[in-house]
Design an enzyme around this catalytic site. Structure first.
Site, mmCIF file in Angstrom:
data_model
loop_
_atom_site.group_PDB
_atom_site.id
_atom_site.type_symbol
_atom_site.label_atom_id
_atom_site.label_comp_id
_atom_site.label_asym_id
_atom_site.label_seq_id
_atom_site.Cartn_x
_atom_site.Cartn_y
_atom_site.Cartn_z
ATOM 1 N N ARG A 1 -5.911 3.035 -0.069
ATOM 2 C CA ARG A 1 -6.158 1.898 0.748
ATOM 3 C C ARG A 1 -7.087 2.233 1.630
ATOM 4 O O ARG A 1 -6.129 3.817 2.731
ATOM 5 C CB ARG A 1 -4.672 0.951 0.929
ATOM 6 N N SER B 1 -4.022 -6.746 -0.006
ATOM 7 C CA SER B 1 -3.466 -7.299 -0.225
ATOM 8 C C SER B 1 -3.282 -7.999 1.991
ATOM 9 O O SER B 1 -4.560 -8.873 1.358
ATOM 10 C CB SER B 1 -1.661 -6.768 -0.268
ATOM 11 N N ARG C 1 3.460 -11.627 -1.850
ATOM 12 C CA ARG C 1 4.483 -11.742 -1.503
ATOM 13 C C ARG C 1 4.735 -13.086 -0.941
ATOM 14 O O ARG C 1 3.834 -14.572 -1.106
ATOM 15 C CB ARG C 1 3.872 -10.830 0.170
ATOM 16 N N GLU D 1 11.866 -6.074 -2.136
ATOM 17 C CA GLU D 1 11.637 -5.042 -1.428
ATOM 18 C C GLU D 1 12.065 -6.793 0.017
ATOM 19 O O GLU D 1 11.403 -7.346 -0.195
ATOM 20 C CB GLU D 1 10.302 -4.911 -0.761
ATOM 21 N N SER E 1 9.846 -6.606 2.900
ATOM 22 C CA SER E 1 9.055 -7.028 3.072
ATOM 23 C C SER E 1 8.396 -8.315 2.914
ATOM 24 O O SER E 1 6.674 -7.924 1.737
ATOM 25 C CB SER E 1 7.135 -5.922 3.404
#
Length: 623
Positions: free
Chosen positions: A73, A175, A338, A435, A437
């Site tokens: 990334r 993301s 997410r 997780e 986050s």
């Protein structure tokens, strides 16, 4: 490594015989201009050479990307340490070489390739184009490619790898990162992200053959002409939605629920997929935030495309929810892996749940619905819940009382996904993982975090509780009353200078002399120190960490005598030092304000004493 093959008189003309005075950099410039066929990124390097921008050239061309917690990334643009046409071709050549060595039947299994909606006009770079180049490299070597014809949520790639029996998967996405970034995320044949040694071996293979093999590697039209390319979109979407139904337990109640939901897809891929997931669960589609439902690589309506930032990036969602009298807001990040959730407070304003709070709710719900279908308490011994080690210990409290298993992993869902795979081979089942986050996985159908399925599960949980005259916030309070309050704080500080980060963590490791960690934090004694980077753990008889050593990033955890657990770690995807603190109280202890004040003091001391933000010119998070 590559030699100078391909560097001829034409190349010298390209660079106009200009030299930087640094032989290593000159060679890197020559290689770039010899290999790159993207006119925009070639022009960027030529412009930097012409302007004598030696430091910029060195930053872009004299290092390479490495696999972090979410693959490769970096910012898009010219350079060997950036995401662009050439580095994606190089990465795919290395991936191909490694897969050839590892799988005797590689040419029969193929690779899944997906992409999100990111793009950067000035670099001629988009996720769609990079996915086509990934496919072209593989097709040029007669490898079947399952290339999605349109943008998809990231969890569709690992799901497709398992469903299609592919050797690997690649997702082009960054993301929730800033709009300038993109990424190259690799999944293994088991459907989980790659870990060591695969990541290191793929990097080695990349560096063995940096020059593109042939013109075919640049031929994005190959995906439309080659019979080895298939489009799995319809099949995978249908199978995914069919299997998603296994997480739905109260469909009749859902269809009659008066509860209304607002959904933001943050200018990414999530809109249509979350709408479908709601229909699977019997709900009408959630009300979409119109300004954010369509893809926009500039993320025009938010200051950053990360729903974890909370109220500051959910303003449009709240305004729409107020108008529509919707009590629950759901927000998926741009690649829909997410999920953020907020609930209208009974008084005024909105309660934005942290990742740890939402995990407490989802963990309770997944065990509650599991118990509805399993009457024997002994059955709980075959199920697991997982969390990363920097996340809340609330699932551990559940497991201690309810009798199921709980395990921690290193940060990053790649560790969770691989652990789920390992446990499945023993007949065990993981029913929930997370997780902090805001990454959640309900069930084990996908071996990565999944915002689409999580959104539908949260909606069903909220509808069930609403029918019982309970809000999500009230149920969270009930959970803490039963299992003990878990008060946590998670945030970060930005550091754009890697040597400063090294100095900070070196100072912590030699705080009271060589090899001596801090003994107090905010005046509270530190009982134990665990340093996963070095493999040290003072709580173990042999002083060795139970968690695997991870030398690629820094992570140190302090357990204080007052019960606070505090962790400092570097981000695997961004220039951040993250910090996590949690106070775990015993069941029945309800003086929450006292716990919160104690945690606030320790957290402030952790940052000020150990990171020294002002001295090190660190940028504190804007809240």
């Amino acid at each position: 490594m590559e030699d100078d093959n391909g560097l001829d008189g034409d190349l010298n003309a390209n660079v106009r015989c200009q030299r930087t005075g640094d032989p290593k950099l000159d060679k890197a410039v020559q290689h770039w201009l010899a290999w790159d066929r993207n006119q925009w990124t070639r022009a960027q390097v030529e412009s930097l050479v012409g302007a004598g921008r030696v430091d910029d050239l060195r930053r872009r061309l004299c290092s390479r990307m490495s696999f972090g917690t979410a693959g490769l990334r970096a910012p898009m643009g010219a350079g060997f340490n950036r995401i662009n046409d050439l580095t994606v071709i190089q990465s795919t050549q290395g991936l191909y070489s490694y897969l050839c060595r590892y799988f005797a039947d590689f040419s029969g299994r193929g690779v899944v390739v997906g992409f999100d909606t990111r793009g950067q006009e000035e670099s001629g770079c988009s996720s769609h184009r990079l996915a086509k180049l990934t496919a072209a490299v593989l097709l040029s070597r007669d490898v079947p490619v399952h290339l999605f014809s349109s943008f998809i949520p990231t969890p569709y790639v690992p799901y497709a790898v398992k469903k299609l029996g592919a050797a690997a998967g690649v997702m082009i996405t960054a993301s929730h990162n800033p709009k300038e970034d993109n990424g190259y995320k690799v999944y293994w044949c088991n459907g989980a992200q790659i870990t060591s040694p695969h990541d290191k071996e793929i990097l080695r293979c990349i560096e063995e053959q940096l020059e593109p093999w042939s013109a075919s590697c640049w031929d994005v039209g190959l995906v439309d002409r080659c019979s080895l390319r298939t489009d799995p979109l319809t099949q995978i979407n249908s199978c995914y939605m069919d299997e998603l139904a296994s997480l739905c337990f109260h469909r009749d109640l859902n269809s009659s629920s008066p509860l209304k939901f607002v959904h933001s897809s943050f200018h990414g891929v999530g809109h249509a997929f979350v709408q479908q997931a709601f229909r699977v669960f019997g709900f009408p589609p959630p009300i979409a935030v119109p300004e954010q439902k369509d893809p926009d690589p500039n993320f025009s309506s938010v200051r950053c495309p990360n729903p974890e930032e909370g109220e500051s990036v959910l303003e449009l969602s709240f305004l729409l929810a107020e108008r529509e009298n919707a009590r629950v807001v759901l927000a998926t990040d741009p690649d829909a892996d997410r999920l953020a959730v907020a609930e209208k407070s009974d008084g005024c304003g909105w309660k934005v749940f942290t990742g740890n709070e939402l995990a407490a709710l989802l963990g309770w719900w997944m065990f509650f619905t599991w118990k509805e279908n399993h009457s024997e308490p002994a059955d709980a011994r075959s199920i697991y819940m997982l969390a990363t080690t920097v996340s809340s210990k609330i699932l551990q409290a559940f497991a201690r009382i309810e009798g199921f298993h709980f395990e921690e992993t290193l940060p990053g869902f790649k560790w969770i996904g691989n652990r789920i795979h390992e446990l499945s081979k023993t007949g065990s089942r993981v029913i929930f993982s997370f997780e902090e986050s805001i990454g959640f996985l309900c069930g084990d159908t996908v071996l990565d975090k999944d915002g689409v399925s999580s959104a539908a599960v949260v909606a069903e949980m909220a509808a069930y509780l609403h029918n019982k005259h309970l809000s999500l916030s009230q149920q969270l309070h009930n959970i803490y009353q039963t299992y003990g309050y878990h008060v946590s704080k998670t945030s970060y500080i930005i550091c754009n200078d890697p040597p400063t980060i090294q100095r900070i963590f070196s100072r912590i490791r030699n705080f009271d002399g060589s090899g001596s960690y801090p003994k107090t934090c905010g005046g509270v004694q530190i009982a134990h120190v665990r340093d996963v980077t070095t493999g040290y753990d003072s709580s173990q008889p042999d002083l060795r960490s139970v968690l695997p050593v991870s030398r690629s990033s820094h992570m140190i955890t302090f357990t204080l005598q007052n019960g606070v657990v505090a962790t400092l770690r570097t981000s695997g995807t961004e220039p951040k030092i993250k910090y996590y603190t949690e106070f775990c109280a015993a069941p029945g202890q309800s003086e929450v304000s006292t716990l919160e004040e104690e945690l606030r003091k320790v957290t402030a001391a952790l940052v000020d004493e150990f990171l020294e933000p002002e001295k090190n010119n660190l940028i504190r998070r804007l809240v």
